[in-house]
Design a protein around this motif. Structure first.
Motif, PDB file in Angstrom:
ATOM      1  N   ASN A  98       0.853  -1.187   0.000  1.00  0.00           N
ATOM      2  CA  ASN A  98       0.000   0.000   0.000  1.00  0.00           C
ATOM      3  C   ASN A  98       0.890   1.238   0.000  1.00  0.00           C
ATOM      4  O   ASN A  98       1.693   1.426   0.914  1.00  0.00           O
ATOM      5  N   ILE A  99       0.753   2.064  -1.038  1.00  0.00           N
ATOM      6  CA  ILE A  99       1.620   3.218  -1.219  1.00  0.00           C
ATOM      7  C   ILE A  99       0.762   4.479  -1.226  1.00  0.00           C
ATOM      8  O   ILE A  99      -0.104   4.637  -2.091  1.00  0.00           O
ATOM      9  N   LEU A 100       0.996   5.357  -0.268  1.00  0.00           N
ATOM     10  CA  LEU A 100       0.213   6.587  -0.147  1.00  0.00           C
ATOM     11  C   LEU A 100       1.012   7.747  -0.729  1.00  0.00           C
ATOM     12  O   LEU A 100       2.157   7.990  -0.335  1.00  0.00           O
ATOM     13  N   SER A 101       0.394   8.437  -1.670  1.00  0.00           N
ATOM     14  CA  SER A 101       1.075   9.523  -2.361  1.00  0.00           C
ATOM     15  C   SER A 101       0.264  10.804  -2.261  1.00  0.00           C
ATOM     16  O   SER A 101      -0.912  10.792  -1.901  1.00  0.00           O
ATOM     17  N   GLY A 102       0.901  11.920  -2.599  1.00  0.00           N
ATOM     18  CA  GLY A 102       0.228  13.210  -2.564  1.00  0.00           C
ATOM     19  C   GLY A 102       1.222  14.332  -2.323  1.00  0.00           C
ATOM     20  O   GLY A 102       2.363  14.090  -1.924  1.00  0.00           O
ATOM     21  N   MET A 103       0.804  15.552  -2.551  1.00  0.00           N
ATOM     22  CA  MET A 103       1.675  16.707  -2.357  1.00  0.00           C
ATOM     23  C   MET A 103       2.029  16.883  -0.883  1.00  0.00           C
ATOM     24  O   MET A 103       1.356  16.348   0.000  1.00  0.00           O
ATOM     25  N   ASN A 104       3.082  17.645  -0.628  1.00  0.00           N
ATOM     26  CA  ASN A 104       3.444  17.968   0.748  1.00  0.00           C
ATOM     27  C   ASN A 104       2.287  18.671   1.447  1.00  0.00           C
ATOM     28  O   ASN A 104       1.639  19.547   0.862  1.00  0.00           O
ATOM     29  N   GLY A 105       2.031  18.267   2.691  1.00  0.00           N
ATOM     30  CA  GLY A 105       1.025  18.940   3.483  1.00  0.00           C
ATOM     31  C   GLY A 105      -0.378  18.395   3.373  1.00  0.00           C
ATOM     32  O   GLY A 105      -1.296  18.919   4.019  1.00  0.00           O
TER      33      GLY A 105
ATOM     34  N   HIS B 218      -0.755  -0.028  -6.928  1.00  0.00           N
ATOM     35  CA  HIS B 218      -0.883  -0.059  -5.475  1.00  0.00           C
ATOM     36  C   HIS B 218      -0.762   1.335  -4.861  1.00  0.00           C
ATOM     37  O   HIS B 218      -0.711   1.469  -3.641  1.00  0.00           O
ATOM     38  N   VAL B 219      -0.712   2.357  -5.719  1.00  0.00           N
ATOM     39  CA  VAL B 219      -0.593   3.738  -5.250  1.00  0.00           C
ATOM     40  C   VAL B 219      -1.980   4.331  -5.012  1.00  0.00           C
ATOM     41  O   VAL B 219      -2.880   4.203  -5.839  1.00  0.00           O
ATOM     42  N   THR B 220      -2.139   4.969  -3.861  1.00  0.00           N
ATOM     43  CA  THR B 220      -3.376   5.665  -3.508  1.00  0.00           C
ATOM     44  C   THR B 220      -3.068   7.129  -3.219  1.00  0.00           C
ATOM     45  O   THR B 220      -2.157   7.431  -2.438  1.00  0.00           O
ATOM     46  N   GLU B 221      -3.779   8.027  -3.867  1.00  0.00           N
ATOM     47  CA  GLU B 221      -3.641   9.451  -3.581  1.00  0.00           C
ATOM     48  C   GLU B 221      -4.469   9.794  -2.337  1.00  0.00           C
ATOM     49  O   GLU B 221      -5.582   9.275  -2.162  1.00  0.00           O
ATOM     50  N   VAL B 222      -3.936  10.655  -1.492  1.00  0.00           N
ATOM     51  CA  VAL B 222      -4.673  11.053  -0.287  1.00  0.00           C
ATOM     52  C   VAL B 222      -6.049  11.608  -0.660  1.00  0.00           C
ATOM     53  O   VAL B 222      -7.040  11.347   0.029  1.00  0.00           O
TER      54      VAL B 222
ATOM     55  N   TYR C  64       2.940  -9.383   9.917  1.00  0.00           N
ATOM     56  CA  TYR C  64       3.051  -8.118  10.642  1.00  0.00           C
ATOM     57  C   TYR C  64       2.966  -6.980   9.651  1.00  0.00           C
ATOM     58  O   TYR C  64       3.011  -7.186   8.427  1.00  0.00           O
ATOM     59  N   VAL C  65       2.803  -5.776  10.164  1.00  0.00           N
ATOM     60  CA  VAL C  65       2.620  -4.582   9.342  1.00  0.00           C
ATOM     61  C   VAL C  65       3.867  -3.714   9.454  1.00  0.00           C
ATOM     62  O   VAL C  65       4.312  -3.387  10.557  1.00  0.00           O
ATOM     63  N   LEU C  66       4.423  -3.346   8.296  1.00  0.00           N
ATOM     64  CA  LEU C  66       5.579  -2.459   8.265  1.00  0.00           C
ATOM     65  C   LEU C  66       5.141  -1.100   7.717  1.00  0.00           C
ATOM     66  O   LEU C  66       4.773  -0.978   6.549  1.00  0.00           O
ATOM     67  N   PHE C  67       5.159  -0.089   8.589  1.00  0.00           N
ATOM     68  CA  PHE C  67       4.888   1.287   8.177  1.00  0.00           C
ATOM     69  C   PHE C  67       6.213   1.948   7.801  1.00  0.00           C
ATOM     70  O   PHE C  67       7.204   1.828   8.536  1.00  0.00           O
ATOM     71  N   MET C  68       6.237   2.647   6.678  1.00  0.00           N
ATOM     72  CA  MET C  68       7.439   3.375   6.272  1.00  0.00           C
ATOM     73  C   MET C  68       7.032   4.768   5.792  1.00  0.00           C
ATOM     74  O   MET C  68       6.181   4.909   4.919  1.00  0.00           O
TER      75      MET C  68
ATOM     76  N   LEU D  42       9.473  -8.104   0.286  1.00  0.00           N
ATOM     77  CA  LEU D  42       8.549  -9.226   0.108  1.00  0.00           C
ATOM     78  C   LEU D  42       9.300 -10.537  -0.057  1.00  0.00           C
ATOM     79  O   LEU D  42       8.803 -11.606   0.321  1.00  0.00           O
ATOM     80  N   GLU D  43      10.505 -10.461  -0.603  1.00  0.00           N
ATOM     81  CA  GLU D  43      11.322 -11.673  -0.722  1.00  0.00           C
ATOM     82  C   GLU D  43      11.772 -12.158   0.655  1.00  0.00           C
ATOM     83  O   GLU D  43      11.742 -13.355   0.941  1.00  0.00           O
ATOM     84  N   LEU D  44      12.173 -11.226   1.515  1.00  0.00           N
ATOM     85  CA  LEU D  44      12.635 -11.607   2.849  1.00  0.00           C
ATOM     86  C   LEU D  44      11.490 -12.110   3.721  1.00  0.00           C
ATOM     87  O   LEU D  44      11.687 -12.989   4.562  1.00  0.00           O
ATOM     88  N   ASN D  45      10.306 -11.536   3.556  1.00  0.00           N
ATOM     89  CA  ASN D  45       9.135 -11.999   4.318  1.00  0.00           C
ATOM     90  C   ASN D  45       7.866 -11.796   3.490  1.00  0.00           C
ATOM     91  O   ASN D  45       7.303 -10.696   3.474  1.00  0.00           O
ATOM     92  N   PRO D  46       7.389 -12.849   2.820  1.00  0.00           N
ATOM     93  CA  PRO D  46       6.168 -12.742   2.015  1.00  0.00           C
ATOM     94  C   PRO D  46       4.924 -12.438   2.854  1.00  0.00           C
ATOM     95  O   PRO D  46       3.880 -12.100   2.292  1.00  0.00           O
ATOM     96  N   ASN D  47       5.022 -12.553   4.179  1.00  0.00           N
ATOM     97  CA  ASN D  47       3.872 -12.337   5.056  1.00  0.00           C
ATOM     98  C   ASN D  47       3.758 -10.906   5.560  1.00  0.00           C
ATOM     99  O   ASN D  47       2.829 -10.586   6.303  1.00  0.00           O
ATOM    100  N   VAL D  48       4.679 -10.037   5.181  1.00  0.00           N
ATOM    101  CA  VAL D  48       4.636  -8.656   5.635  1.00  0.00           C
ATOM    102  C   VAL D  48       3.557  -7.887   4.866  1.00  0.00           C
ATOM    103  O   VAL D  48       3.289  -8.168   3.692  1.00  0.00           O
ATOM    104  N   GLN D  49       2.922  -6.939   5.530  1.00  0.00           N
ATOM    105  CA  GLN D  49       2.067  -5.964   4.854  1.00  0.00           C
ATOM    106  C   GLN D  49       2.782  -4.623   4.912  1.00  0.00           C
ATOM    107  O   GLN D  49       3.132  -4.137   5.987  1.00  0.00           O
ATOM    108  N   ILE D  50       3.018  -4.023   3.760  1.00  0.00           N
ATOM    109  CA  ILE D  50       3.752  -2.765   3.664  1.00  0.00           C
ATOM    110  C   ILE D  50       2.773  -1.608   3.490  1.00  0.00           C
ATOM    111  O   ILE D  50       1.917  -1.640   2.607  1.00  0.00           O
ATOM    112  N   ILE D  51       2.904  -0.604   4.354  1.00  0.00           N
ATOM    113  CA  ILE D  51       2.117   0.626   4.242  1.00  0.00           C
ATOM    114  C   ILE D  51       3.109   1.775   4.253  1.00  0.00           C
ATOM    115  O   ILE D  51       3.757   2.036   5.282  1.00  0.00           O
TER     116      ILE D  51
END
Length: 272
Positions: A32-39, A262-266, A213-217, A237-246
């Motif tokens: 899950n990839i969250l995108s959008g302008m600054n602010g 997988h990109v979502t705009e705010v 588990y969930v990895l927030f970045m 995903l190669e190191l852990n196929p069970n991770v959820q990335i946000i």
């Protein structure tokens, strides 16, 4: 018995920007990839969720007011998670940190120090599982024992591949992570900012030991070379196929390896 969620299905926030915005974000199982302008609130969304989870205990009772999570399975009350941030700020209490390790001078250094401790525990755990498997006496015991150590070996190979241009290699005989470079031995605190950041991200995923588990970045690309940005999601995903990335990002390179869908705009998950 604590029941942990496999992943987060939905994030809902009533109170973004003083209650003027309503967020409803339906999440993918893995990326899950969250995108959008600054602010526009990318980091705020992540921070509101993580701040609630950081309270510990059963997450439904510890989330911030107006923040709700829907998880799978729906009756799970606990979430395993980690957070990676891009900023490598100086350690505020440097005097205290020098009693931990005199080489620690930044928040990223301290994160690597903590990950080194987890890495040692991880090695003990997989060592115990290997011994238990070998002692089981089953016909395929030796093959199963080798499988247990594959993620660790792959982690070492990945780091060596990423750091090849600077001549650094992980010393495989050391329990803690050390690097050989032109006859010298280096500790992680001696790496560049980008190398530290990538090592911290990969270690965080490895030591979760294939658990759900969930990895927030939050903008993890800031210190990373563009080639590393492009490989980032695939390596995790190669190191852990069970991770959820946000993750939040401004970098086109992060999504170049087939993650555009997988990109979502705010703005797409915001109701006024």
């Amino acid at each position: 018995m604590q029941k942990y969620a496999d992943y987060i299905e939905q994030i809902e926030i009533d109170s973004l920007w003083g209650g003027r915005k309503h967020i409803l974000w339906n999440l993918d199982r893995q990326v899950n990839i969250l995108s959008g302008m600054n602010g526009v609130g990318k980091s705020t969304i992540i921070n509101k969720v993580v701040k609630g989870l950081a309270q510990g205990g059963e997450f439904p009772s510890h989330m911030l007011k107006g923040v709700r999570l829907k998880v799978y399975p729906e009756d799970a009350k606990w979430i395993r998670y980690d957070i990676i941030r891009s900023l490598d700020s100086p350690v505020l209490d440097l005097e205290t940190m020098t009693h931990v390790d005199t080489r620690i001078s930044s928040a990223l250094d301290f994160q690597l120090y903590q990950l080194q401790r987890k890495y040692l525990d991880y090695q003990v755990n997989i060592g115990n599982r290997i011994i238990e498997t070998l002692q089981s006496g089953t016909p395929d015991a030796a093959e199963k024992a080798q499988q247990i150590s594959i993620p660790k070996r792959r982690f070492q190979d990945i780091v060596d591949e990423l750091f090849r241009d600077t001549g650094k290699q992980i010393i495989r005989t050391e329990n803690e992570i050390r690097f050989a470079q032109i006859g010298e031995s280096l500790v992680p605190y001696q790496l560049s900012s980008g190398e530290k950041q990538m090592l911290a991200i990969l270690l965080t995923v490895l030591v979760e030991d294939n658990q759900n588990y969930v990895l927030f970045m939050d903008e993890p690309e800031v210190s990373l070379h563009v080639d590393w940005q492009q490989q980032l999601i695939d390596l995790l995903l190669e190191l852990n196929p069970n991770v959820q990335i946000i993750l939040t990002t401004h970098s086109p390179a992060v999504i170049m390896n087939g993650w555009v869908d997988h990109v979502t705009e705010v703005s797409d998950i915001t109701d006024k």
